[in-house]
Design an enzyme around this catalytic site. Structure first.
Site, PDB file in Angstrom:
ATOM      1  N   LYS A 255       2.459  -3.263   6.544  1.00  0.00           N
ATOM      2  CA  LYS A 255       2.759  -3.468   5.124  1.00  0.00           C
ATOM      3  C   LYS A 255       4.255  -3.262   4.841  1.00  0.00           C
ATOM      4  O   LYS A 255       4.849  -3.995   4.045  1.00  0.00           O
ATOM      5  CB  LYS A 255       1.930  -2.514   4.270  1.00  0.00           C
ATOM      6  CG  LYS A 255       0.449  -2.856   4.211  1.00  0.00           C
ATOM      7  CD  LYS A 255       0.212  -4.168   3.498  1.00  0.00           C
ATOM      8  CE  LYS A 255      -1.254  -4.431   3.252  1.00  0.00           C
ATOM      9  NZ  LYS A 255      -1.494  -5.709   2.542  1.00  0.00           N
TER      10      LYS A 255
ATOM     11  N   TYR B 148      -1.241   0.100  10.104  1.00  0.00           N
ATOM     12  CA  TYR B 148      -1.446  -0.585   8.826  1.00  0.00           C
ATOM     13  C   TYR B 148      -0.237  -0.387   7.905  1.00  0.00           C
ATOM     14  O   TYR B 148       0.294  -1.339   7.336  1.00  0.00           O
ATOM     15  CB  TYR B 148      -2.715  -0.047   8.159  1.00  0.00           C
ATOM     16  CG  TYR B 148      -2.969  -0.558   6.768  1.00  0.00           C
ATOM     17  CD1 TYR B 148      -3.438  -1.849   6.549  1.00  0.00           C
ATOM     18  CD2 TYR B 148      -2.770   0.265   5.654  1.00  0.00           C
ATOM     19  CE1 TYR B 148      -3.690  -2.309   5.264  1.00  0.00           C
ATOM     20  CE2 TYR B 148      -3.019  -0.188   4.376  1.00  0.00           C
ATOM     21  CZ  TYR B 148      -3.482  -1.477   4.180  1.00  0.00           C
ATOM     22  OH  TYR B 148      -3.720  -1.933   2.914  1.00  0.00           O
TER      23      TYR B 148
ATOM     24  N   SER C  91       0.830  -1.197   0.000  1.00  0.00           N
ATOM     25  CA  SER C  91       0.000   0.000   0.000  1.00  0.00           C
ATOM     26  C   SER C  91       0.867   1.251   0.000  1.00  0.00           C
ATOM     27  O   SER C  91       2.002   1.238   0.492  1.00  0.00           O
ATOM     28  CB  SER C  91      -0.904  -0.007   1.237  1.00  0.00           C
ATOM     29  OG  SER C  91      -1.510   1.254   1.449  1.00  0.00           O
TER      30      SER C  91
END
Length: 228
Positions: free
Chosen positions: A155, A151, A127
């Protein structure tokens, strides 16, 4: 060719399956089998004449990664993740799904590689959340990864694991840093960037949508089709 898709019931997963079935092959090889995994039961693809193993499973649960790898898929698309807003709200769940599940998959492949030389192609969806502000325009390939969320951190760690396991020859890995995918169909999910879909989707059906950021905000988007 045997293709496994983790996160097969999701928006991008479903469209990826449709595209692969329509084309019938990948990299010049005919697809003969799909293994479709998600926490929700994936639907077997229509119009596919080969073998389909579609089941509900949690990759972060003990033994699930090993079960997937035991079938020796040639290509593994790892699309499954807890989205940004949910990963921020539930710290333990975010790391369990986004990091531990990914590491379990990579380690299961590593062990299989040591047993019989198994070396699949692994496509990992990362991402733009791995980046941190201030963001240049455009973002170059060598821009520093300083994520500002759990998050993004999950990643970024997974990207490093992907690179290291590829360097060591356990599999052939590639990571794709997807931007916000919209318009996302259905009800809003817990993604922090979900409002980008909301402000387009809701007014089309006569519902109010709230824009929680200034109108001067610039952002990166892709459609589900272009992501696939």
């Amino acid at each position: 060719m045997h293709i496994a898709i983790i996160g097969a019931a999701g928006m991008v997963g479903r469209k990826l399956i449709e595209r692969l079935v329509r084309e019938g092959g990948l990299s010049g090889r005919t697809i003969g089998k799909f293994t479709l995994i998600d926490v929700f039961q994936p639907e077997p693809p229509a119009g596919f004449d080969g073998t389909v193993d579609a089941r509900a499973a949690d990759l972060s649960a003990p033994g699930e990664a090993e079960k997937l790898v035991s079938a020796r898929p040639d290509v593994i698309f790892h699309l499954a993740a807890i989205v940004s807003g949910e990963a921020e709200l539930d710290f333990d769940k975010g790391y369990r799904i986004n990091l531990d599940g990914t590491r379990y998959l990579f380690d299961a492949i590593r062990i299989a590689n040591g047993q019989d030389g198994y070396k699949p192609r692994v496509v990992f969806t990362s991402s733009i959340a791995v980046f941190g502000a201030p963001l240049p325009y455009p973002i170059p390939d060598d821009f520093h990864t300083t994520p500002l969320t759990s998050y993004g951190t999950q990643k970024a760690i997974s990207e490093l694991l992907l690179s290291d396991y590829t360097r060591r020859g356990f599999f052939e890995g590639i990571g794709i840093r997807l931007p916000t995918i919209c318009i996302r169909p259905g009800k809003p999910n817990a993604a922090a960037s979900g409002f980008f879909s909301n402000i387009l989707r809701e007014p089309l059906v006569g519902q109010e949508a709230v824009l929680p950021v200034p109108e001067t905000i610039r952002h990166w988007h892709a459609s589900p089709r272009s992501a696939v």
